[in-house]
Design a protein around this motif. Structure first.
Motif, PDB file in Angstrom:
ATOM      1  N   LYS B 250       0.937  -0.864   0.692  1.00  0.00           N
ATOM      2  CA  LYS B 250      -0.388  -0.059   0.309  1.00  0.00           C
ATOM      3  C   LYS B 250       0.709   1.398   0.331  1.00  0.00           C
ATOM      4  N   VAL B 251       0.791   1.811  -0.935  1.00  0.00           N
ATOM      5  CA  VAL B 251       1.430   3.273  -1.178  1.00  0.00           C
ATOM      6  C   VAL B 251       0.735   4.335   0.498  1.00  0.00           C
ATOM      7  N   ALA B 252       2.231   4.543   0.682  1.00  0.00           N
ATOM      8  CA  ALA B 252       2.218   5.732   1.330  1.00  0.00           C
ATOM      9  C   ALA B 252       2.734   6.726   1.875  1.00  0.00           C
ATOM     10  N   SER B 253       2.906   8.032   2.515  1.00  0.00           N
ATOM     11  CA  SER B 253       4.190   8.787   2.538  1.00  0.00           C
ATOM     12  C   SER B 253       3.763   9.274   4.039  1.00  0.00           C
ATOM     13  N   TYR B 254       5.020   9.456   4.910  1.00  0.00           N
ATOM     14  CA  TYR B 254       5.371  10.570   5.289  1.00  0.00           C
ATOM     15  C   TYR B 254       4.933  12.016   5.759  1.00  0.00           C
ATOM     16  N   LEU B 255       5.237  12.443   3.851  1.00  0.00           N
ATOM     17  CA  LEU B 255       5.031  13.925   3.625  1.00  0.00           C
ATOM     18  C   LEU B 255       3.717  14.165   3.836  1.00  0.00           C
ATOM     19  N   MET B 256       2.686  13.065   4.117  1.00  0.00           N
ATOM     20  CA  MET B 256       1.228  13.609   3.538  1.00  0.00           C
ATOM     21  C   MET B 256       0.549  13.493   5.510  1.00  0.00           C
ATOM     22  N   GLU B 257       1.074  12.053   5.373  1.00  0.00           N
ATOM     23  CA  GLU B 257       0.445  11.782   6.863  1.00  0.00           C
ATOM     24  C   GLU B 257       1.142  11.402   8.370  1.00  0.00           C
ATOM     25  N   ARG B 488       0.563  20.380   2.781  1.00  0.00           N
ATOM     26  CA  ARG B 488      -0.249  19.108   2.454  1.00  0.00           C
ATOM     27  C   ARG B 488      -1.609  19.390   1.683  1.00  0.00           C
ATOM     28  N   GLU B 489      -1.777  20.380   1.994  1.00  0.00           N
ATOM     29  CA  GLU B 489      -2.769  21.031   1.046  1.00  0.00           C
ATOM     30  C   GLU B 489      -2.120  21.712   0.345  1.00  0.00           C
ATOM     31  N   LYS B 490      -1.326  22.224  -0.206  1.00  0.00           N
ATOM     32  CA  LYS B 490      -1.233  22.203  -1.609  1.00  0.00           C
ATOM     33  C   LYS B 490      -0.885  20.605  -1.994  1.00  0.00           C
ATOM     34  N   LEU B 491      -0.228  19.752  -2.251  1.00  0.00           N
ATOM     35  CA  LEU B 491      -0.104  18.702  -2.124  1.00  0.00           C
ATOM     36  C   LEU B 491      -1.435  18.289  -3.001  1.00  0.00           C
ATOM     37  N   GLY B 495      -3.011  17.554  -6.375  1.00  0.00           N
ATOM     38  CA  GLY B 495      -3.573  15.680  -7.507  1.00  0.00           C
ATOM     39  C   GLY B 495      -2.706  14.675  -6.667  1.00  0.00           C
ATOM     40  N   TRP B 496      -2.218  15.247  -5.585  1.00  0.00           N
ATOM     41  CA  TRP B 496      -1.290  14.005  -4.922  1.00  0.00           C
ATOM     42  C   TRP B 496      -2.187  12.731  -5.244  1.00  0.00           C
TER      43      TRP B 496
END
Lengths: 313, 517
Positions: B250-257, B488-491, B495-496
């Motif tokens: 499952k694709v995840a990211s510490y930048l987002m979560e 995070r809002e901008k990402l 189209g994140w």
């Protein structure tokens, strides 16, 4: 053209051509230059509408319509970038031309030929310094830890300032550096124009008792008007094109300053080229060119409404 | 041939004093040797050693395959950009192209058609030894895109290129660390603080703009989570996507979560306040490594291979007693990877006029010991010496900072040809063993993420990240929490979610095809 009608003794096209063959020959190199470098690559703009891959080439790659332009809007920076680019260029054009005129007039008023040459040379020199060096010089003047300005402040007992974190003053720094680099060079054109003004006008003014200031105000400045308008119109064509070298070398990757210093070129350089992506960069280039084209047409139209003789076309 | 011409030729040869053997070789070769250019990375050396070596090597290559080799350098300044632009410009003067799938845009450029697909037939005929060796290990599959082989992997060379901090054991000891060993990322605060207070003309870590884009943020993520970065997907110069070891498909990211990004940003903010780096680190472009060697920086950031081959030796010579040490990211919890086999690889340019000859040159450099030694280490006696116990050392007065050969051949080294070196860290074996005991295998070597559909989105994501990450990395936001929320809002806006969904679908297909999910 309006309804002037053809001149009574119009020559055939061929005749005109053969009459001016020497002149045409003389402008051939310039014509070729523009054909090769400006017109021949134009079909390449098609890349902007494709999902370009190297194997299929420009016209073989799949067509994707306006998808590549979406990123411009998606990134949410289109407005900031367009605004920064235009405002910087307006400042460069307006301040640049005013300063160039002022310098040209002052040079013209200098009586000592020796001093005139020296000042001209001194102002001309910065034009030859590459942007990379300008960036290095700026960093050594402005940086917090070892910069000359902060060293001076520290020596005199003040608190050093974090210039590279103050987005607000960067427009000032960039405009100053640009003017420092370009004014000497730009003033040459105005200086030449002043040289071309009919001397008898000055003599007449002097006989009428005009002071030096009045001669400038009523003879020099009005005579420079056509030159000024033409130069401004030319530079308006490039209003969407920023001075990449200067911005990149002064600001680089310091995102803290982007709000006030990011222009289309630097943004494209950062996000598109490092992303290995020709299509979106072409899309941006096309947007830039079309917007610039519209601006020139508009400016020219306005000038023509005011005074037809001053318009480019 | 007319008599006069023959006489002239003979006279010319005599006049030049050409030796017999050269005449024979010339007669054998007949055609002029094919010139093959290899694109590599690094600053082109200017000390003349490269040219001297190439002259010798080319003599051999002309004999062996009637080819001559030349090098073309992508210099370090802005190398990511320069590399991609060079490849996409379609320059047909380059034949061999150094690449890598995790750090040098290998898949991207294969997808864009910069590389020539290599058929088995071609490889078997023109690079037979390379073919056999890679085939024996079963590694050709790792180089395939759409079923076609695109590069020759450096799959027979042991190295670690996991990143971390180089620091000084002598100062760490004085700062209160037992044996001068620092074992936690956060403990560097103490070390840096000690340097700041006790070494007035030293930057605790003189980080430069190009080094410090997101190193510490990613390091913190590695040390505090089980997230594993997907090396296949870049956005700008960043690697934004991970999977968790617990949920590996499952694709995840510490930048987002999660809160790790904020915690990391708070750490760097603290470091910025201490004055670990220059106030203007974001605009500073100096050579941090040389500063470290000169004793003017308390740390440097790079990978294991650099540590064992350069740092220890240089520090021991230039800062005797400095006891250089290495702290690698993820040391706390073992969250780091062994190198993938395409961490270095060689491709043939799609525009090469002589792809067969290019393969032959590569095969000869990779598999002929004498060529290999010349190309990697230079001329024996001037560039290196062999010690009595068979170690590779350097001649008297040799300074690796200025006297390096600089071929930077990281695209097909072979364990069996690599001699032990006197410059190797004495504790190299120990370090490698320690890493071996902890390191994980990268599970996604064969996962190929199709990026053409999300390219514009990734570009936009890269744009947003390039605005926020360097500032977070250098602790420049007064309120990192607000900055992260804004980022995070901008990402999201650019189209994140769409990008994640697209990568996820590639991941699902890949996992399904391998029966993993």
């Amino acid at each position: 053209m309006t309804s002037d009608g053809p001149p009574p003794n119009e020559k055939s096209l061929w005749r005109q051509f053969s009459d001016s063959r020497v002149l045409l020959l003389m402008c051939l190199p310039a014509t070729l230059f523009f054909l090769v470098f400006n017109y021949a690559p134009m079909p390449g703009a098609w890349i902007a509408f494709t999902n370009f891959n190297y194997r299929d080439g420009i016209f073989g790659s799949p067509f994707v319509g306006f998808k590549n332009f979406e990123f411009l809007i998606k990134s949410g920076q289109l407005w900031t970038l367009t605004r920064n680019t235009i405002l910087y260029n307006l400042a460069f054009i307006v301040l640049g031309n005013l300063l160039q005129i002022a310098i040209a007039i002052m040079l013209n008023e200098i009586r000592s030929a020796f001093f005139k040459k020296i000042s001209q040379a001194a102002m001309f020199l910065p034009f030859f310094i590459s942007a990379v060096l300008v960036g290095v010089i700026a960093f050594n003047l402005l940086n917090y830890d070892t910069g000359a300005i902060n060293a001076l402040i520290k020596q005199t007992g003040g608190d050093p300032i974090k210039i590279y974190s103050m987005a607000g003053i960067w427009p000032l720094i960039i405009i100053t550096v640009h003017l420092w680099q370009s004014t000497g060079y730009g003033s040459i054109v105005y200086f030449a124009a002043i040289m071309g003004i009919d001397r008898s006008l000055y003599e007449a003014a002097a006989i009428d008792g005009a002071s030096a200031w009045q001669r400038i105000r009523h003879v020099t400045l009005p005579s420079l008007k056509p030159t000024f308008i033409i130069l401004v119109l030319f530079s308006l064509g490039g209003i969407m094109h920023g001075n990449f070298g200067l911005f990149w070398n002064l600001v680089g990757n310091n995102a803290g300053l982007f709000q006030t210093t990011d222009i289309i070129e630097t943004s494209v350089y950062r996000m598109v080229l490092s992303q290995n992506n020709f299509t979106t960069s072409t899309a941006v280039g096309l947007y830039q060119s079309l917007f610039g084209f519209a601006l020139v047409m508009t400016a020219n139209w306005i000038v023509r409404r005011i005074n037809r003789d001053y318009a480019l076309f | 041939m007319k008599r006069r011409t023959i006489v002239k030729l003979g006279a010319a040869l005599l006049a030049l004093g050409v030796s017999n053997s050269a005449l024979v070789a010339g007669a054998q070769a007949q055609d002029a040797p094919t010139e093959i250019t290899m694109l590599t990375l690094g600053n082109k050396p200017t000390n003349g050693r490269l040219e001297a070596m190439l002259e010798k090597l080319n003599e051999r290559l002309v004999q062996q395959a009637n080819v001559k080799l030349d090098l073309f350098y992508i210099e370090w300044a802005d190398w990511q950009t320069q590399y991609n632009v060079q490849l996409l410009s379609g320059d047909d003067n380059v034949d061999l192209i150094a690449t890598a799938t995790d750090w040098l845009f290998g898949w991207e450029n294969a997808e864009k058609g910069a590389f020539l697909p290599l058929s088995e037939e071609m490889l078997k005929t023109h690079a037979p030894k390379t073919w056999a060796q890679v085939d024996a290990k079963g590694h050709w599959d790792l180089t395939k895109f759409d079923g076609q082989i695109y590069f020759m992997p450096e799959d027979n060379y042991t190295q670690y290129t996991n990143h971390g901090f180089f620091y000084r054991g002598d100062w760490a000891k004085e700062a209160g660390f037992a044996n001068g060993e620092i074992s936690k990322l956060e403990d560097f605060t103490t070390y840096f603080d000690w340097i700041k207070k006790n070494k007035s003309d030293v930057y605790p870590w003189d980080a430069s703009a190009s080094a410090g884009k997101d190193a510490i943020l990613a390091a913190y993520m590695q040390s505090h989570t089980d997230l594993q970065t997907l090396q296949q997907v870049t956005a700008g110069n960043f690697f934004p996507f991970q999977t968790s070891a617990k949920d590996p498909y499952k694709v995840a990211s510490y930048l987002m979560e999660g809160d790790e990004l904020l915690a990391a940003a708070q750490l760097t903010k603290k470091w910025n306040e201490i004055g670990v780096w220059r106030e203007d680190a974001l605009n500073y472009d100096g050579d941090t490594r040389e500063e470290f060697y000169a004793g003017r920086s308390g740390a440097d950031q790079h990978h294991t291979q650099t540590y064992v081959t350069q740092i220890v030796n240089n520090m021991n010579t230039k800062q005797p007693g400095s006891d250089p040490k290495f702290f690698w990211w993820g040391k706390e919890n073992g969250n780091f990877f062994k190198d993938i086999f395409t961490h270095g690889a060689m491709a043939v340019s799609a525009n090469s006029k002589h792809p067969e000859k290019a393969l032959e040159v590569y095969d000869l450099i990779r598999n002929d010991k004498e060529n290999y030694m010349l190309f990697n280490f230079g001329i024996e006696g001037t560039d290196y010496v062999l010690t009595a116990d068979g170690k590779l050392g350097y001649p008297e007065g040799y300074d690796s900072s200025t006297d390096g050969l600089g071929t930077n051949y990281w695209w097909g080294r072979m364990d069996e040809f690599e001699p032990p070196k006197t410059s190797d860290a004495p504790n190299k074996a120990e370090i490698i063993a320690a890493l071996d005991s902890q390191a994980k295998d990268y599970p996604y070597s064969t996962l190929i993420v199709s990026k053409s559909a999300i390219d514009p989105t990734l570009a936009a994501i890269g744009g947003v990240l390039s605005e926020y990450l360097p500032q977070l990395e250098n602790g420049k936001f007064d309120d990192p929490a607000a900055a992260i929320a804004e980022m995070r809002e901008k990402l999201k806006a650019v189209g994140w979610d769409e990008a994640v969904a697209s990568i996820q679908s590639d991941m699902d297909k890949w996992a399904a095809a391998r029966g993993l999910k």
